[in-house]
Design a protein around this motif. Sequence first.
Motif, PDB file in Angstrom:
ATOM      1  N   LYS A 197       0.847  -1.199   0.000  1.00  0.00           N
ATOM      2  CA  LYS A 197       0.000   0.000   0.000  1.00  0.00           C
ATOM      3  C   LYS A 197       0.882   1.248   0.000  1.00  0.00           C
ATOM      4  N   THR A 306      -5.403  10.320 -10.306  1.00  0.00           N
ATOM      5  CA  THR A 306      -6.186   9.114 -10.022  1.00  0.00           C
ATOM      6  C   THR A 306      -6.718   9.150  -8.595  1.00  0.00           C
ATOM      7  N   ARG A 307      -7.811   8.468  -8.378  1.00  0.00           N
ATOM      8  CA  ARG A 307      -8.369   8.366  -7.024  1.00  0.00           C
ATOM      9  C   ARG A 307      -7.393   7.618  -6.115  1.00  0.00           C
ATOM     10  N   GLU A 308      -6.633   6.686  -6.721  1.00  0.00           N
ATOM     11  CA  GLU A 308      -5.640   5.927  -5.935  1.00  0.00           C
ATOM     12  C   GLU A 308      -4.567   6.870  -5.369  1.00  0.00           C
ATOM     13  N   ASP A 309      -4.144   7.852  -6.196  1.00  0.00           N
ATOM     14  CA  ASP A 309      -3.129   8.792  -5.721  1.00  0.00           C
ATOM     15  C   ASP A 309      -3.675   9.691  -4.613  1.00  0.00           C
ATOM     16  N   ALA A 311      -6.005   8.803  -2.538  1.00  0.00           N
ATOM     17  CA  ALA A 311      -6.063   7.901  -1.378  1.00  0.00           C
ATOM     18  C   ALA A 311      -4.687   7.744  -0.741  1.00  0.00           C
ATOM     19  N   SER A 312      -3.625   7.755  -1.564  1.00  0.00           N
ATOM     20  CA  SER A 312      -2.254   7.634  -1.047  1.00  0.00           C
ATOM     21  C   SER A 312      -1.826   8.881  -0.292  1.00  0.00           C
ATOM     22  N   THR A 318      -9.182   3.599  -1.375  1.00  0.00           N
ATOM     23  CA  THR A 318      -9.634   4.308  -2.575  1.00  0.00           C
ATOM     24  C   THR A 318     -11.151   4.459  -2.578  1.00  0.00           C
ATOM     25  N   GLU A 319     -11.869   3.419  -2.156  1.00  0.00           N
ATOM     26  CA  GLU A 319     -13.328   3.471  -2.137  1.00  0.00           C
ATOM     27  C   GLU A 319     -13.832   4.583  -1.220  1.00  0.00           C
ATOM     28  N   SER A 339     -10.745  11.315 -14.687  1.00  0.00           N
ATOM     29  CA  SER A 339      -9.695  11.547 -13.686  1.00  0.00           C
ATOM     30  C   SER A 339      -9.488  13.034 -13.404  1.00  0.00           C
TER      31      SER A 339
END
Length: 354
Positions: A197, A306-309, A311-312, A318-319, A339
């Motif tokens: 993660k 990105t949503r992942e970034d 979240a990071s 991410t959800e 995005s």
Amino acid sequence: METKKVLLIEDNPEMRENTAEILELANYEVITAKNGKEGVLQAASHNPDLIICDIMMPELDGYGVLHLLGKDERTSAIPFVFLTAKAEKEDYRKGMTMGADDYLTKPYDDVELLNAVEMRLKKSERIKRQFDRSAEGLDSFMQEAKSFDMIIKLAEDKKVKFLRKKETIYTEGSYPSYVYFLQKGKVKAYKSNDNGKEYITDLYKEGDFFGYLDLLQGETYQESAISLEKSEVAMIPKDDFFNLLQGNREVASKFIKMLSNEIKDREERLLQLAYNSVRKRVAQALVMLAQRYQDDHSKPFSMSITREDIASIVGTATETVIRTLSDFKDENLVEMKGSLITVLEYEKLARMRN
């Protein structure tokens, strides 16, 4: 307005007199020295605002003068301009890595001389300003650093790496060999836990230096760096970087301040991760992105990320970020198209994170 003192070290009598006369007509107080040894003594006793020094001199040349002045705490931070009849790149690079601020190639006219002196004195004043120990203060310093030739010239003529989107620059656990200067694009630094993660530790924009923290601490990289989009980075060898730090106390002190600000900023973010709600942390992430990457403040901030970034940055799933951004969209705080995220209500988000 205080009269600025200029020390002129030149062994050619005619060149010395002509240059001194031009500077005096421009209302500078001029101290002259006819050789390098005398120049070193004059610098220590008069504490000039700027030193102009010929390179090719008998007994003690310009490089020797710069070396001796750099070892003396009283004179190491004085802006230093070389005079040279040789415009060869190797001479130029040698002087810059030793700590020189600029070059003036003979023959030069009155305007070239006065412009060089005025510009160097102005830049020296700007870089001496004290900035707040805050994200805003760090941003202010980085803007000044863009025009600080001594540092920027260090990146000139260096190997430039052209990066595709999501291309790795360095990885956590590897040994630093370079300091990086971001010429174009966006870069993120991140750490990974045992489960793979990611947690984003920093974001860099054009004009930023990065990768120096672990180099200064003599450790392996504690994080990885990857491009967020097509980017260009100049790779400054660590030996050149350390030569500059050792040769110029002013530059060294600024990097130390940048280092302390960077550590303080990370500590604050970790505290916020521990105690703030997800909603506040997502608001903080959007505000931070705007502070780092917004060029035109008259328009809403937009960025493809990105949503992942996100979240990071936030330190959550991410959800969870997707749900929070959907709430922000329903409240007309943001707009989303794929995005691309557009911040519609920056002030409301900024208040929310506090």
